[in-house]
Write an enzyme that holds these catalytic residues in place. Structure first.
Site, PDB file in Angstrom:
ATOM      1  N   ARG A  18      21.292  43.121  32.902  1.00 19.10           N
ATOM      2  CA  ARG A  18      22.361  43.955  33.460  1.00 19.10           C
ATOM      3  C   ARG A  18      23.089  44.696  32.339  1.00 19.10           C
ATOM      4  NH1 ARG A  18      27.222  39.730  35.199  1.00 19.10           N
ATOM      5  NH2 ARG A  18      27.510  38.805  33.136  1.00 19.10           N
ATOM      6  N   TYR A 173      36.860  36.941  20.863  1.00 17.03           N
ATOM      7  CA  TYR A 173      35.831  37.976  20.983  1.00 17.03           C
ATOM      8  C   TYR A 173      35.789  38.847  19.731  1.00 17.03           C
ATOM      9  CZ  TYR A 173      33.328  42.033  22.883  1.00 17.03           C
ATOM     10  OH  TYR A 173      32.422  43.050  23.087  1.00 17.03           O
TER      11      TYR A 173
END
Length: 252
Positions: A18, A173
């Site tokens: 995806r 992150y």
């Protein structure tokens, strides 16, 4: 590199079922490269593979040499990586292109490093950094044997030091992506010392309209995937150890 030559290449795109990974897989397949989609959910991976290269209707033969296949892969699980490496070796004996795209964003709303749950930090690093490291260690020996390799680490502008200096955003992150950039430099330095013909680069795809980026992002997945696909097909003696956005080198 011609399409004829690229038809002989084999690429693995982690998290290729995806988003940006899917777009990278599609762009490589369109160049005649045989693409392996690594997906934690094998059903999603197989659906993605079929949407890129549908099987011929009615059992008819096809003249294309391109294949797109999917295999279950959890980049945080060494056994899963080893199993896929063994499968790729038995099927083709080589892996020419590795795109470390699989990644997680678990702390977008937690922007204070003094308060973030360290379990989130560990989980983020395990996927975004250690996962890519694990894949590199598994496939670099195969690339060395064949004297060819292109490794693309899908990073982020959030991991650029100039960005980190100016804002507080998703510390786990951001740290994982800046660390991935360092890993890119380390592998490039190691492999350029030998005559390996393995190029290692990082890419910032930009803010892209994906499940992670959200619908308000300004860039399409095709735009986000373009530079990664370009780096994956660099000619011999192309750049290595760099960080790129829209096919141009940017600062770390």
């Amino acid at each position: 590199m011609s399409t004829t030559n690229q038809s002989k290449k084999v690429a693995l795109v982690t998290g290729g079922n995806r988003g940006i990974g899917f777009a990278i897989s599609k762009q490589l397949a369109l160049q005649g490269i045989s693409v392996i989609i690594g997906s934690r959910d094998i059903r999603q991976g197989e659906a993605a593979a079929r949407s890129i290269a549908p099987p011929p209707a009615g059992g008819t033969t096809t003249t294309t040499t391109t294949t797109v296949s999917a295999f279950e892969l959890d980049v945080t699980d060494q056994d899963s990586v080893d199993k896929l490496a063994s499968t790729i070796h038995s099927r083709s004996g080589k892996l020419d292109i590795l795109v470390n795209n699989a990644g997680v964003l678990l702390d977008e709303t937690d922007n204070l490093p003094s308060k973030i749950d360290l379990q989130i930090v560990k989980a983020t690093l395990e996927t975004n950094l250690i996962g890519a490291w694990r894949l590199c260690q598994s496939f670099v020996p195969m690339m060395k044997k064949n004297k060819y390799g292109r490794i693309v680490n899908v990073s982020s502008g959030a991991g650029a030091l100039t960005t980190i200096q100016q804002s507080l955003y998703a510390p786990a992150y951001s740290l994982s992506k800046s660390s991935l950039n360092v890993l890119t430099i380390m592998f490039a330095n190691e492999l350029r010392r030998e005559d390996t013909n393995i190029l290692v680069n990082a890419v910032d795809p930009g803010w892209v309209r994906t499940d992670m980026g959200g619908p308000s992002a300004p860039r399409s997945v095709e735009d986000g995937a373009d530079t990664a696909a370009w780096l994956a097909t660099l000619p011999d003696r192309g750049p290595t150890g760099g960080f790129f956005f829209d096919r141009k080198r940017i600062e770390w």
